[in-house]
Design a protein around this motif. Sequence first.
Motif, PDB file in Angstrom:
ATOM      1  N   ASP A  57       0.797  -1.226   0.000  1.00  0.00           N
ATOM      2  CA  ASP A  57       0.000   0.000   0.000  1.00  0.00           C
ATOM      3  C   ASP A  57       0.832   1.279   0.000  1.00  0.00           C
ATOM      4  O   ASP A  57       0.292   2.375   0.152  1.00  0.00           O
ATOM      5  CB  ASP A  57      -0.926   0.003   1.223  1.00  0.00           C
ATOM      6  N   GLY A  58       2.137   1.173  -0.149  1.00  0.00           N
ATOM      7  CA  GLY A  58       2.967   2.370  -0.171  1.00  0.00           C
ATOM      8  C   GLY A  58       3.430   2.841   1.188  1.00  0.00           C
ATOM      9  O   GLY A  58       3.958   3.948   1.303  1.00  0.00           O
ATOM     10  N   LEU A  59       3.281   2.026   2.213  1.00  0.00           N
ATOM     11  CA  LEU A  59       3.706   2.415   3.566  1.00  0.00           C
ATOM     12  C   LEU A  59       4.831   1.521   4.090  1.00  0.00           C
ATOM     13  O   LEU A  59       5.126   1.529   5.290  1.00  0.00           O
ATOM     14  CB  LEU A  59       2.510   2.358   4.524  1.00  0.00           C
ATOM     15  N   ALA A  60       5.459   0.752   3.210  1.00  0.00           N
ATOM     16  CA  ALA A  60       6.485  -0.194   3.655  1.00  0.00           C
ATOM     17  C   ALA A  60       7.640   0.498   4.364  1.00  0.00           C
ATOM     18  O   ALA A  60       8.112   0.033   5.411  1.00  0.00           O
ATOM     19  CB  ALA A  60       7.010  -0.988   2.464  1.00  0.00           C
ATOM     20  N   SER A  61       8.115   1.605   3.830  1.00  0.00           N
ATOM     21  CA  SER A  61       9.266   2.280   4.430  1.00  0.00           C
ATOM     22  C   SER A  61       8.950   2.759   5.840  1.00  0.00           C
ATOM     23  O   SER A  61       9.796   2.675   6.748  1.00  0.00           O
ATOM     24  CB  SER A  61       9.713   3.454   3.551  1.00  0.00           C
ATOM     25  N   ARG A  62       7.753   3.265   6.051  1.00  0.00           N
ATOM     26  CA  ARG A  62       7.370   3.714   7.400  1.00  0.00           C
ATOM     27  C   ARG A  62       7.332   2.531   8.372  1.00  0.00           C
ATOM     28  O   ARG A  62       7.747   2.659   9.533  1.00  0.00           O
ATOM     29  CB  ARG A  62       6.016   4.420   7.363  1.00  0.00           C
ATOM     30  N   ARG A  63       6.836   1.406   7.917  1.00  0.00           N
ATOM     31  CA  ARG A  63       6.803   0.234   8.797  1.00  0.00           C
ATOM     32  C   ARG A  63       8.228  -0.212   9.147  1.00  0.00           C
ATOM     33  O   ARG A  63       8.499  -0.617  10.282  1.00  0.00           O
ATOM     34  CB  ARG A  63       6.037  -0.890   8.118  1.00  0.00           C
ATOM     35  N   ILE A  64       9.128  -0.147   8.172  1.00  0.00           N
ATOM     36  CA  ILE A  64      10.506  -0.581   8.417  1.00  0.00           C
ATOM     37  C   ILE A  64      11.206   0.372   9.376  1.00  0.00           C
ATOM     38  O   ILE A  64      11.975  -0.057  10.246  1.00  0.00           O
ATOM     39  CB  ILE A  64      11.266  -0.705   7.080  1.00  0.00           C
TER      40      ILE A  64
END
Length: 375
Positions: free
Chosen positions: A351-358
């Motif tokens: 959904d385009g939020l992978a970097s924030r989760r990482i």
Amino acid sequence: MSALPPRSIAIVLGTRPELVKLTELIRLLGPAAHVVHTGQHYDEELSGRFLTDLGIPEPTYLTGIGGRPRAVQISAALAQLDALFLASPPLAVVVQGDTNAALAGALAANARSVPLVHVEAGLRSHDRNMPEEHNRVLIDRLADVLCAATPDNRANLLAEGISPELIEVTGNTVVEAVHGQLPDAVERAAHLGRLGLAEDGFVLATVHRPENTDDPVALRAILTELVALADEVPVVLPLHPRTRARVEAAGLASLLGPLRVTRPLGYGEFLALARHAALLVSDSGGVQEEVTVLGRPLVVVRNSTERPEAMADFATLVGPGPELGRAAREGLALGAAGRARLGALRSPFGDGLASRRIVELLGVVASRPGVYAAA
């Protein structure tokens, strides 16, 4: 080689796809991120432009690695990274994907007991002829946190006996990379205009993998099919320097004549063309992901793929030769309605939020509240 800043996260990379996929993570980490570039891919025309275009801060560069054999690349990078991590231990090390740079970073982190985060963990082609398959399996065994892009990637890791507590499904950072770097409609139109291209009126092709470029028979077969396709629709081929050298060495330069050969493109330029191509033909792993965000059909020219998620709707896997031409014509036959259907689908890569989760995971791994710009 300069020392790492204190209380930093070492982002170890060495290729253009890693630069693209880690850009948003580096931005979110802010001053806590310190990029270490092994030089696996480095030249001003390619990696230099990517660094500038993506706005990545000046990295620490390793030396003597680009253009060397795989074992030399890994060992030379490992020795230099080990010295760097000994002199100034980072809070954590982040590696992405399955490159020689990523494996060297993973080994160096493990040797110095630095927490290792593997972005894009769990991809499997089950093809032992691919050096990347060996790299990604080894990195996953060393990682302390495995950021799986999809549930299928998580399932691969669990099947190999990796503890579920170490795995997080984050999505793939390629989704935010495409959204963040895709030029607006006006700029896209300008890119098309400079090449004399019409929306939905051309094929965009890339060829760079050794299985295709190092085999003169395969390379001839691919170019021959692209030339035949160019009789029906313009075929744009941004040519990697290594591919050009292989084409010339194999005596195949005449096959480039009917194609619209360009210099290597910056990432935004490439996305602008990909967004409006009627079809893409490529052996790139990243392109398999990008078309799912852009909603474009793709013919993948490879023996195997570690991204089966793209195959369900967006891509077709073929070998070099006549099957490439047949698959390409089937992709073109989808027409506007077929491309509209693809454009309406959700990317299987998140959904385009992978970097924030990482970034959030890095805050937990390092156990240093307040260090991160965005944690």
